[in-house]
Write an enzyme that holds these catalytic residues in place. Structure first.
Site, short mmCIF file in Angstrom:
data_model
loop_
_atom_site.label_atom_id
_atom_site.label_comp_id
_atom_site.label_asym_id
_atom_site.label_seq_id
_atom_site.Cartn_x
_atom_site.Cartn_y
_atom_site.Cartn_z
N THR A 146 0.85 -1.18 0.00
CA THR A 146 0.00 0.00 0.00
C THR A 146 0.89 1.24 0.00
O THR A 146 2.12 1.14 -0.12
CB THR A 146 -0.91 0.02 1.24
OG1 THR A 146 -0.08 0.05 2.42
CG2 THR A 146 -1.81 -1.20 1.27
N ILE A 154 -3.27 -9.54 3.03
CA ILE A 154 -3.60 -10.50 4.10
C ILE A 154 -5.10 -10.80 4.17
O ILE A 154 -5.51 -11.70 4.91
CB ILE A 154 -3.10 -10.03 5.47
CG1 ILE A 154 -3.70 -8.68 5.87
CG2 ILE A 154 -1.59 -10.01 5.52
CD1 ILE A 154 -3.45 -8.29 7.32
N THR A 183 -0.08 -2.21 19.48
CA THR A 183 0.27 -0.86 19.90
C THR A 183 -0.19 -0.58 21.33
O THR A 183 -1.15 -1.22 21.82
CB THR A 183 -0.39 0.17 18.96
OG1 THR A 183 -0.19 1.48 19.45
CG2 THR A 183 -1.88 -0.07 18.84
N ASP A 184 0.44 0.38 21.98
CA ASP A 184 -0.02 0.79 23.31
C ASP A 184 -1.30 1.62 23.24
O ASP A 184 -1.97 1.84 24.26
CB ASP A 184 1.08 1.58 24.04
CG ASP A 184 1.52 2.85 23.34
OD1 ASP A 184 1.06 3.12 22.21
OD2 ASP A 184 2.34 3.58 23.90
N GLU A 185 -1.68 2.06 22.05
CA GLU A 185 -2.88 2.89 21.93
C GLU A 185 -4.16 2.14 22.25
O GLU A 185 -5.20 2.75 22.48
CB GLU A 185 -2.94 3.52 20.53
CG GLU A 185 -1.77 4.46 20.26
CD GLU A 185 -1.92 5.26 18.98
OE1 GLU A 185 -3.05 5.72 18.71
OE2 GLU A 185 -0.93 5.44 18.27
N TYR A 209 -8.42 3.73 14.64
CA TYR A 209 -7.20 2.93 14.53
C TYR A 209 -6.99 2.04 15.74
O TYR A 209 -6.84 0.82 15.63
CB TYR A 209 -5.97 3.83 14.34
CG TYR A 209 -4.68 3.14 14.68
CD1 TYR A 209 -4.26 2.01 13.97
CD2 TYR A 209 -3.87 3.59 15.72
CE1 TYR A 209 -3.08 1.36 14.29
CE2 TYR A 209 -2.69 2.95 16.04
CZ TYR A 209 -2.30 1.83 15.33
OH TYR A 209 -1.14 1.18 15.66
N ALA A 255 -9.05 1.19 18.07
CA ALA A 255 -10.14 0.24 18.25
C ALA A 255 -9.96 -0.97 17.34
O ALA A 255 -10.23 -2.11 17.74
CB ALA A 255 -11.48 0.93 18.00
N LYS A 311 -7.11 -2.11 16.22
CA LYS A 311 -5.99 -2.90 16.75
C LYS A 311 -6.41 -3.67 18.00
O LYS A 311 -5.99 -4.82 18.21
CB LYS A 311 -4.79 -2.01 17.03
CG LYS A 311 -4.08 -1.49 15.80
CD LYS A 311 -3.49 -2.60 14.94
CE LYS A 311 -2.29 -3.26 15.60
NZ LYS A 311 -1.66 -4.27 14.69
N ASP A 336 -6.67 20.70 17.50
CA ASP A 336 -6.26 19.39 17.98
C ASP A 336 -7.02 18.29 17.24
O ASP A 336 -8.08 18.51 16.66
CB ASP A 336 -6.51 19.28 19.49
CG ASP A 336 -5.62 18.24 20.16
OD1 ASP A 336 -4.89 17.52 19.45
OD2 ASP A 336 -5.66 18.15 21.40
#
Length: 365
Positions: free
Chosen positions: A35, A59, A133-135, A167, A169, A171, A296
């Site tokens: 991509t 995938i 990820t830590d997010e 994003y 969510a 992950k 923001d």
């Protein structure tokens, strides 16, 4: 081992591939659909290795995944293929659902079908390592929200999930799928959650490369809100070492948090880049004069911080680079590789801002 790496032409994936080919005797099968953020130029240094092969496969394509597993017969999977830019997920969440959730499901099913047919010894050796990820944890209290002498919490492997963006969510969903495939089907899985990565070959939509390139071109350096959001920064080559540790020595069913031990406010990161550029590529005015403040991001998490003591205690890993040494290496790499930067942006992305058209206002909540 022969390791199937998904997303091996991306930022973290290419660092993993380069690390394994350069520092081990293992073989790599790189599965990437190329991509906008996937670029084989990131693998030029190892592309002629006899231990490296490439498959341009999505995938989400089960037929092609089955072919790849049958042809290459991997001993392990390192799953890094993902849509990963928060701003992009706000503007267009569908691709994140498709790749991060449906793609992970499809890969899990292909891996399970392959694994179930292995003999007992190879079945026991097989690993499915999911890189996240830590997010997924949401955000943590900011220093200005707690008493001055209070200890600031950090993300632990047991921290409950509270994702904030499409994003994160997506992950979080993929993490849950991976753990469910272990619990329900016995597929031997491991999950890692990392902090913000930075370093060479990073696509210019992310903060650090965006600031470097905008600064060099005399463009504005946009800071979201007041720039007081805090991130834990991890040099990508340190992360690659950690991931190899996990896939070779980690315990099935475990989660490992991987952090850089470098909590920095976004404004401080941008100011540090400007200072490095002032020294390396001086001009009449300081680069910091280009800093501007913009609206923001919707739902912007204020602070991330990872406790990676489990990685250190159980697997003997800790980061080598400090933020100062890693950032200086990163800035120098971009200065030396401006052609790469131009090539990866042509026809796809010109560093425009994404994620500002959500129609949502926090003032209404």
């Amino acid at each position: 081992m022969k390791i199937l790496v998904t997303g091996g032409a991306g930022f973290i994936g290419s660092a993993v591939v380069r690390h394994i080919i350069a520092n081990t005797t293992d073989s790599i099968v790189n599965v990437d659909c190329l991509t906008y953020a996937g670029n084989l130029e990131s693998l030029v240094s190892i592309e002629n290795s006899k231990r490296y092969s490439f498959e341009q496969v999505n995938i989400c394509d089960r037929v092609e995944l089955d072919r790849v597993f049958s042809l290459h017969k991997p001993d392990a999977v390192m799953h890094l293929a993902a849509e990963s830019h928060v701003d992009r997920s706000i503007s267009g969440p569908a691709a994140f659902i498709e790749t991060n959730i449906v793609g992970t499901y499809t890969l899990l099913e292909a891996a399970r079908a392959y694994w179930s047919k292995l003999d007992s010894q190879n079945k026991q050796m097989f690993r499915f390592h999911h890189i996240s990820t830590d997010e997924v944890y949401g955000d943590l209290p900011h220093p200005d929200e707690v008493e001055a002498d209070a200890d600031l919490p950090m993300f632990m492997e047991t921290t409950p999930y509270m994702p904030s963006s499409p994003y994160s969510a997506s992950k979080a969903s993929s993490d849950h799928l991976v753990r469910a495939w272990l619990r329900t089907y016995g597929l031997p899985t491991i999950v890692t959650n990392c902090s913000n990565n930075y370093g060479p070959y990073h696509f210019p939509e992310k903060l650090i490369p965006l600031v470097i390139l905008n600064a060099l071109e005399g463009k504005e350096l946009p800071i979201y809100g007041q720039g007081d959001q805090i991130r834990d920064w991890l040099f990508v080559e340190d992360h690659a070492r950690a991931l190899y540790k996990v896939v070779t020595e980690g315990k099935i069913g475990e989660t490992y948090n991987i952090g850089g031990h470098n909590e920095k406010q976004n404004l401080e990161v941008v100011q540090t880049i400007c200072s490095i550029l002032d020294a390396l590529v001086p001009k009449d005015e300081p680069y910091a004069e280009q800093i501007t403040y913009v609206q923001d991001r919707p739902g912007h998490d204020r602070r991330y911080a990872i406790d990676s003591s489990k990685m250190q205690k159980e697997l003997g890993w800790s980061p080598v680079e400090t933020f100062d040494t890693g950032l200086r290496k990163t800035v120098q790499w971009y200065l030396n590789n401006l052609k790469w930067c131009q090539n990866v942006q042509d026809g796809s992305y010109q560093r425009e801002r994404l994620g500002v058209d959500s129609g949502y206002s926090q003032e209404n909540t």
